[in-house]
Design a protein around this motif. Sequence first.
Motif, short mmCIF file in Angstrom:
data_model
loop_
_atom_site.label_atom_id
_atom_site.label_comp_id
_atom_site.label_asym_id
_atom_site.label_seq_id
_atom_site.Cartn_x
_atom_site.Cartn_y
_atom_site.Cartn_z
N SER A 600 -8.39 9.18 -1.47
CA SER A 600 -8.97 9.58 -2.77
C SER A 600 -8.82 8.41 -3.73
CB SER A 600 -8.25 10.81 -3.34
OG SER A 600 -7.05 10.43 -3.97
N PRO A 601 -9.50 8.43 -4.87
CA PRO A 601 -9.32 7.35 -5.85
C PRO A 601 -7.88 7.23 -6.34
CG PRO A 601 -11.34 8.55 -6.31
CD PRO A 601 -10.63 9.32 -5.23
N ARG A 602 -7.16 8.35 -6.39
CA ARG A 602 -5.78 8.29 -6.87
C ARG A 602 -4.87 7.56 -5.89
NH1 ARG A 602 -4.53 11.23 -11.25
NH2 ARG A 602 -5.96 12.88 -11.93
N HIS A 603 -5.26 7.47 -4.61
CA HIS A 603 -4.44 6.81 -3.61
C HIS A 603 -4.56 5.28 -3.66
CE1 HIS A 603 -4.53 10.88 -1.93
NE2 HIS A 603 -3.53 10.54 -1.13
N VAL A 604 -5.54 4.77 -4.35
CA VAL A 604 -5.80 3.33 -4.31
C VAL A 604 -4.66 2.56 -4.99
CG1 VAL A 604 -7.37 1.49 -5.00
CG2 VAL A 604 -8.28 3.72 -4.29
N PRO A 605 -4.03 1.62 -4.28
CA PRO A 605 -2.91 0.87 -4.87
C PRO A 605 -3.35 -0.01 -6.03
CG PRO A 605 -2.91 0.69 -2.47
CD PRO A 605 -4.22 1.30 -2.85
N HIS A 606 -2.50 -0.08 -7.04
CA HIS A 606 -2.73 -1.02 -8.13
C HIS A 606 -2.41 -2.45 -7.69
CE1 HIS A 606 -2.66 2.66 -10.52
NE2 HIS A 606 -3.13 1.98 -11.55
N HIS A 607 -1.46 -2.58 -6.80
CA HIS A 607 -1.01 -3.90 -6.36
C HIS A 607 -0.98 -3.92 -4.83
CE1 HIS A 607 0.42 -4.66 -10.48
NE2 HIS A 607 0.88 -3.41 -10.44
N ILE A 608 -1.57 -4.97 -4.24
CA ILE A 608 -1.52 -5.19 -2.79
C ILE A 608 -1.10 -6.63 -2.58
CG2 ILE A 608 -2.80 -5.22 -0.63
CD1 ILE A 608 -4.72 -3.18 -1.80
N THR A 609 -0.04 -6.84 -1.84
CA THR A 609 0.48 -8.19 -1.64
C THR A 609 1.09 -8.32 -0.26
OG1 THR A 609 1.88 -9.91 -2.62
CG2 THR A 609 2.78 -7.68 -2.54
N ALA A 610 1.29 -9.54 0.17
CA ALA A 610 1.88 -9.80 1.49
C ALA A 610 3.36 -10.14 1.35
CB ALA A 610 1.15 -10.95 2.18
N VAL A 611 4.15 -9.67 2.30
CA VAL A 611 5.57 -9.98 2.37
C VAL A 611 5.89 -10.38 3.81
CG1 VAL A 611 6.28 -8.48 0.48
CG2 VAL A 611 6.14 -7.55 2.79
N ARG A 612 7.07 -10.92 4.00
CA ARG A 612 7.44 -11.40 5.34
C ARG A 612 8.01 -10.30 6.23
NH1 ARG A 612 11.20 -16.29 3.64
NH2 ARG A 612 11.65 -14.74 2.01
N GLY A 613 8.56 -9.26 5.63
CA GLY A 613 9.17 -8.21 6.44
C GLY A 613 9.29 -6.91 5.66
N ILE A 614 9.43 -5.82 6.39
CA ILE A 614 9.57 -4.48 5.83
C ILE A 614 10.97 -3.97 6.18
CG2 ILE A 614 8.70 -2.12 5.83
CD1 ILE A 614 6.74 -4.20 4.68
N PRO A 615 11.73 -3.45 5.22
CA PRO A 615 13.08 -2.97 5.53
C PRO A 615 13.06 -1.66 6.30
CG PRO A 615 12.56 -2.52 3.24
CD PRO A 615 11.42 -3.31 3.78
N TYR A 616 13.94 -1.57 7.28
CA TYR A 616 14.11 -0.36 8.07
C TYR A 616 15.58 0.04 8.10
CZ TYR A 616 9.36 -0.38 10.00
OH TYR A 616 7.99 -0.31 10.15
#
Length: 659
Positions: A600-616
């Motif tokens: 939906s339009p509400r789901h659209v991110p304001h910010h999209i960027t690249a990172v090196r890793g995702i924490p788990y």
Amino acid sequence: MLPPFIDPISRNILWQPSEKLIADANITRFAKLNGFAGAPYETLHRWSIGRPEEFWSALWDFVGVKGEKGSIALERQPGKTMLGAKWFPEASLNFAENLLQGPDDALAIIEANEDGIVRRVTMGQLRQRVSQAQQALRKLGVTRGDRVGAILPNNLDALVALLATASLGAIWSSCSPDFGAAGIIDRIGQIQPKVVIAATSYRYNNKLFEVSDRLNTVIKGMAGVEHLVLTTPSTAYKNDSNASVHSWEDICNVPAQPLSFEQCPFNHPLYIMYTSGTTGLPKGIVHSAGGTLLQHYKEHVLHGDVKPGDTLSWYTNTAWMMYHWVISGLAAGAAILLYDGAAMVKRDDRLDMGILWKIAEEAGVTHFGINPKYLSTLMESNYIVGQRHDMSRLRSVLSAGAPVSPEQYDWVYSSIKSDMIFASISGGTEIIGCFVLGSPIHPVRRGEITCKGLGMAVDVFDDRNASVIGVKGDLVCTQPFPSAPLTFWGENGDQRYRDTYFSQREDTWTHGDLAEQTINGTVIIYGRTDTTLKPGGVRIGTAEIYRVVESYPWVQDSIVFGHAVPGDEEIVLCLVMKEGQELTADRIGALRAAIREQASPRHVPHHITAVRGIPYTLSGKKVEGAVRSVVSGKEIKNLGSIANPDCLEDFANLFAEAA
């Protein structure tokens, strides 16, 4: 002209059980024995939550629990529904005794690693090994109520040690040997174990990891450890603690004797398990022997249709709840596959993506458990399981740990096997079981969890505490169930337990999942409420965004979280790009357009960027909360719960680099 009518009952059905499967199912026999022959599942479920004492007592008799049941199934505290409920207050049993039933020559364990199947163990051989381990623990002074900590891989030694511990009425708590020292101390160190059983090395992804120095740090950092038992021979381990050190092989090298089982109350502690705990010390959740056993009996026998001669597997480690869940399949007469290694193994010249399926094929696995991330990786790689492996014995595939997307449902049936049950299941460490799961008598609907568990009064409430259908709300449970925690370990454990699950709604369990129940009686899980996005005040589940993002072949991984701004919240999407790929303006635009169209339009991110890793977390779950805290400048109090904390550095100055 009106649009054509689409029957909502049959829409999105991917699989239907045959009449024979329904007739032969354990749950059908159970329903008939209790006066519900031919009744719809909803009637059986209403009985199970409307008269829970009758249902759980009937289940005890149906599965043949070894023990004394007593005359009372449920005692409630005056004026309370859930809080203070006591199950089977006159009962006595032993958890290990129920798992160690069966003929001597029945297959009990298949042990495997990255090279394939290592050995097969019969029930008679398993009982012999548990007898030897029981004697060894007794000599170390382990008695009823003592804690035994384990830092072990998913192999035969770990299972034998667990069963020996439970046979004595002692309490088991385990971590995987790949945990860091701080992560282990934060968990097992809380409970002051008398004995720690540990491996000094382990293999993963075709590599040997020596952890003797880390183990020494762990033992020195724990109070109360009298004995350290090493399951792997090691000349590298140098004892620098007050604990006596023993060899597992040596202390278990005694003649087997007839097993004895300490009979304990239904609510006697069996396991202490831990939440991920990135905002403080992991919570030590204390689970009862009787509650764990009865819940797992129900889920395996009735919902999983597990029968003697079946073989169960789940890709897990000894720290995750699913390890404890799958080994309970022994009580149902099934064999258990224990696999120690990576889900996909790096060989010299290639990535072996099919190791789990090769072993499952050779072992004749009937019930195969995994997580959605693994399914997503196979999908991206176009690994067609059914063409590469003989899955003729496979009757069900199960998934847990995160929501399963509708596209993953499609892939399972097109690429693994078309005639089987696919069951997404959801519950958690907190209840050592499931609130919602699968069934052999229901159709499987695309993107939906099949049914509410028997005996589980599951509902979805809105902010008015009203039950809602077709609307997202809080997953709750309104009636007591046997596998609810006894308490949290440590000071003020009862109060911390109540604050966690009952502070939002008095006497009603609020689980912390954003969910929706459908007109079909199915349930959709959208993610944890503590990571729910609220742009413009509207609740959005992260799973709806992940579903879109994971369809792009140039995305390796992703994480979504909310960032507070004055009067509102903005959605932030961070991507790990596949090797050789870049996050371009065109790709950002395509992502935004796809999320707008598919969500939906509400789901659209304001910010999209690249990172090196995702924490788990150490148990393999994304840590949206930790990222949100770092971005907001807040301290993460328990970095030991994060498997890869170094990747958080990328998020500190995120908005200076955001697209």
